[in-house]
Scaffold this motif. Structure first.
Motif, mmCIF file in Angstrom:
data_model
loop_
_atom_site.group_PDB
_atom_site.id
_atom_site.type_symbol
_atom_site.label_atom_id
_atom_site.label_comp_id
_atom_site.label_asym_id
_atom_site.label_seq_id
_atom_site.Cartn_x
_atom_site.Cartn_y
_atom_site.Cartn_z
ATOM 1 N N HIS A 237 76.655 25.887 78.637
ATOM 2 C CA HIS A 237 76.460 24.474 78.977
ATOM 3 C C HIS A 237 77.259 23.580 78.041
ATOM 4 O O HIS A 237 77.925 22.644 78.468
ATOM 5 C CB HIS A 237 74.973 24.108 78.867
ATOM 6 C CG HIS A 237 74.204 24.468 80.087
ATOM 7 N ND1 HIS A 237 73.054 23.834 80.474
ATOM 8 C CD2 HIS A 237 74.433 25.415 81.018
ATOM 9 C CE1 HIS A 237 72.603 24.374 81.586
ATOM 10 N NE2 HIS A 237 73.419 25.338 81.931
ATOM 11 N N TRP B 223 80.975 23.879 78.612
ATOM 12 C CA TRP B 223 81.261 23.308 79.926
ATOM 13 C C TRP B 223 81.325 21.780 79.842
ATOM 14 O O TRP B 223 82.239 21.158 80.377
ATOM 15 C CB TRP B 223 80.188 23.767 80.913
ATOM 16 C CG TRP B 223 80.496 23.446 82.340
ATOM 17 C CD1 TRP B 223 79.811 22.590 83.145
ATOM 18 C CD2 TRP B 223 81.559 23.988 83.123
ATOM 19 N NE1 TRP B 223 80.389 22.565 84.382
ATOM 20 C CE2 TRP B 223 81.472 23.407 84.409
ATOM 21 C CE3 TRP B 223 82.602 24.914 82.872
ATOM 22 C CZ2 TRP B 223 82.363 23.698 85.434
ATOM 23 C CZ3 TRP B 223 83.485 25.209 83.885
ATOM 24 C CH2 TRP B 223 83.365 24.613 85.152
ATOM 25 N N HIS C 272 84.632 19.081 80.217
ATOM 26 C CA HIS C 272 84.632 17.895 81.080
ATOM 27 C C HIS C 272 84.698 16.610 80.259
ATOM 28 O O HIS C 272 84.334 15.547 80.732
ATOM 29 C CB HIS C 272 83.382 17.883 81.961
ATOM 30 C CG HIS C 272 83.439 18.901 83.042
ATOM 31 N ND1 HIS C 272 83.180 20.226 82.828
ATOM 32 C CD2 HIS C 272 83.777 18.792 84.347
ATOM 33 C CE1 HIS C 272 83.335 20.891 83.953
ATOM 34 N NE2 HIS C 272 83.703 20.045 84.890
#
Lengths: 330, 301
Positions: A77, A80, A84
């Motif tokens: 998480h 990730w 982004h």
């Protein structure tokens, strides 16, 4: 020019790997902080009367993961979110995203550090050439001594001394903020003038702290180039001294670019002191404020962005080098 | 020194009388007045760090009646914002700063030399891995890294401080030692040693290390200055909690209490800075003596 593109791709891939390693480092660092700040935040929100679901959403927004998930899920998480460009939410500046804060902080650091590097590089190289070319005259010794002396002063002391001398003892320059508080930010002449006037001392601090190193390295580089055959040949063919010095300088500058990569990291690292002393809200300032306020998402983000800035600057320096030196392109 | 004894140190004692290290050092230092000044400064600060703190009580007295007092016989460097003697703070603070810096230098040299020699001697995949790690360490800006580490690492004792400074600071030395090892391993006497079937450990410790020791010794001294800057910087920024005052804490408190706008606080702020610069100055002046003491080729001349 054919080796240029693969080289660029290789450097960029290397940079990305490095950024991921640093991101993993900050992830594990947050887990090693005594007192488990993520869990503590969750508990704090829940005792403050926030519903457990709402508290979880808030903590997830801050850190990018939740404390009760398995470690590998948390890690995925976290990475990730970073891919982004989401670095979480600040705790001190409640509800503001770290990315937003750092984007606002970035220009203050990047512009002052870059100006400092350019000024010290240019002045240092000119001094180095002068020292080497006139090495049997008094001016050369004086300049060497001066450069060695400046080279020995750490950034922190230099910045404090500059601030003390030029804002208190001889109040020539303003102190305490990057521009006059009465002016409204915008593309107006007085505002830009004020920005530049306020930036003189911090940029000088960056520049002076690395100037001595450039001068001394350039000096030894020029001296070694002076012994090359092509210099003798150009002298025998009767080239004007001014043209010869141009040839010498262009050849002697090349080895300095490897030092440039190290210098960039040093300068960005020094932003911590210089921004603290001159009250610039840049990346270094953000990092210290974050550590001081136990704002770990902001701390991890600032550290990551400082590292990214250094990596990007290194890649750029590497390419300037390739563009200048035709020999390594083949 | 003949080439034979340089090639096999300790293998055969040279026929002529060899002066002891102490005599060599004494000669090298007294050759130039600048070196005498340098070594005097270093000795002065070493003694201050060892014996200085015993002259003062553990808790330095504060005196609200004498805030920012000018220099006097009782307080040669004046007093700070609490009325404590600045000289007393400088002296008691020197022990932590200097011992941590010395330890940092030892750790930096230890890690850097080990990585550099192993990498340059064995080459191959060992070299690649070590150099990848070195590049990584060199790219990450060291000071921000220390700040971030301050959240998980307690810098309370000089050893803890020295260890972290060593762990984050060995990159540059490793690279330099590697390139020196690379050029040494191609030289005749190393090939001869390998041809004689001497073990790698023997070649590294008896043949390679003695040859790069002048370089290492000089870096040991230089790393002390780096260690001082880093730890003083950490204390200045106030990211590590402190129990007692030291030079970095003094700068932090001076800055935090507005010493920059208070001309009376000049001495309070300048004293620790002057000490840092003096130590640096002493080290730089001593460096070239070190080169002569440890480099036999220079000693002849």
């Amino acid at each position: 020019m054919k080796g240029l593109l693969p080289r660029l791709i290789k450097r960029i891939l290397g940079g990305i790997v490095m950024i991921l390693v640093v991101a993993s480092f900050t992830f594990f660092l947050i887990h090693l902080i005594p007192g488990n700040p993520v869990e503590a935040k969750l508990m704090q929100l829940e005792t403050a009367g926030v519903t457990p679901l709402r508290a979880q959403i808030e903590v997830q927004a801050m850190y990018g993961f939740l404390p009760h998930q398995p470690l590998d899920i948390q890690y995925i998480h976290y990475i990730w979110q970073i891919l982004h460009l989401n670095l979480g939410q600040s705790i001190t500046y409640a509800g503001v995203s770290v990315t937003h804060l750092l984007l606002e902080a970035m220009p203050w650091t990047v512009i002052t550090v870059t100006s400092g590097i350019i000024v010290s590089f240019v002045v240092g190289i000119l001094t180095g050439v002068i020292i080497a070319v006139y090495r049997d005259r008094g001016i050369s010794n004086a300049l060497t001594l001066f450069s060695t002396f400046l080279h020995g002063i750490p950034q922190l002391i230099l910045a404090l001394l500059l601030a003390f001398l030029f804002t208190t003892i001889w109040p020539i320059f303003p102190f305490g903020s990057p521009y006059d508080a009465v002016l409204t930010p915008g593309f107006t002449l007085p505002f830009i003038g004020s920005l530049i006037w306020h930036a003189v001392l911090p940029v000088a601090a960056y520049a002076i702290s690395s100037y001595g190193g450039w001068a001394l390295t350039m000096k030894s580089s020029v001296i070694s180039v002076l012994g090359d055959d092509f210099i003798l040949a150009s002298e025998l063919r009767g080239l004007k001294p001014r043209i010869r010095i141009g040839y010498i300088a262009r050849n002697a500058i090349l080895p300095l670019f490897t030092t440039l990569t190290l210098s960039i990291g040093f300068m960005f690292g020094g932003s911590v002191f210089i921004e603290e002393i001159f009250d610039y809200r840049g990346l270094g300032y953000m990092l210290i404020t974050a550590v001081g306020n136990l704002d770990y998402p902001l701390m991890a983000g600032s550290f990551l962005i400082i590292t990214v800035a250094v990596i990007v600057a290194n890649i750029i320096a590497d390419f300037v080098y390739t563009a200048i030196d035709p020999r390594i392109r083949t | 020194m003949s080439t034979a004894s340089a090639a096999f140190p300790g293998a055969a004692s040279p026929p002529h009388h060899r002066p002891s290290l102490l005599t060599i050092s004494w000669r090298a230092i007294t050759r130039k007045p600048s070196r005498v000044i340098g070594i005097t400064i270093i000795l002065f600060f070493t003694l201050m760090a060892i014996f200085g703190p015993t002259l003062y009580p553990k808790q330095l007295p504060i005196n609200p009646a004498e805030l920012y007092a000018p220099p006097s016989w009782a307080h040669p460097l004046g007093t700070d914002f609490e009325g404590t003697s600045v000289l007393a703070e400088i002296i008691t603070g020197s022990r932590y700063v200097l011992s941590a810096a010395a330890l940092a230098a030892v750790f930096t040299i230890g890690f850097g030399t080990l990585a550099g020699v192993v990498s340059g001697y064995f080459l191959g995949s060992t070299d690649q891995i070590i150099m990848r790690v070195t590049d990584f360490i060199l790219t990450i800006p060291g000071f921000p890294l220390l700040i971030v580490l301050s959240t998980v690492w307690s810098f309370g004792s000089p050893i803890a401080m020295g260890l972290v400074l060593g762990l984050t600071g060995w990159g540059g030395l490793a690279r330099a030692v590697r390139s020196q090892t690379l050029s040494l391993r191609e030289r005749g006497f190393i090939e001869a040693a390998r041809g004689l079937g001497l073990s790698n450990a023997h070649i590294i410790t008896r043949e390679i290390l003695p040859n790069i020791s002048p370089y290492i010794a000089m870096n040991l001294l230089l790393s002390v200055t780096g260690g001082i800057y880093a730890e003083v910087g950490l204390f200045f920024l106030g990211v590590i909690p402190f129990q007692a005052s030291n030079w970095g804490v003094m700068l932090n408190l001076a800055f935090g209490n507005g010493a920059l706008y208070t001309p009376q606080a000049l001495l309070y702020m300048l004293s620790p800075m002057a000490c840092i610069l003096l130590v640096t100055f002493g080290i730089v002046l001593t460096l070239d003596a070190f080169d002569e003491i440890l480099n036999p080729r220079l000693r002849e001349g």
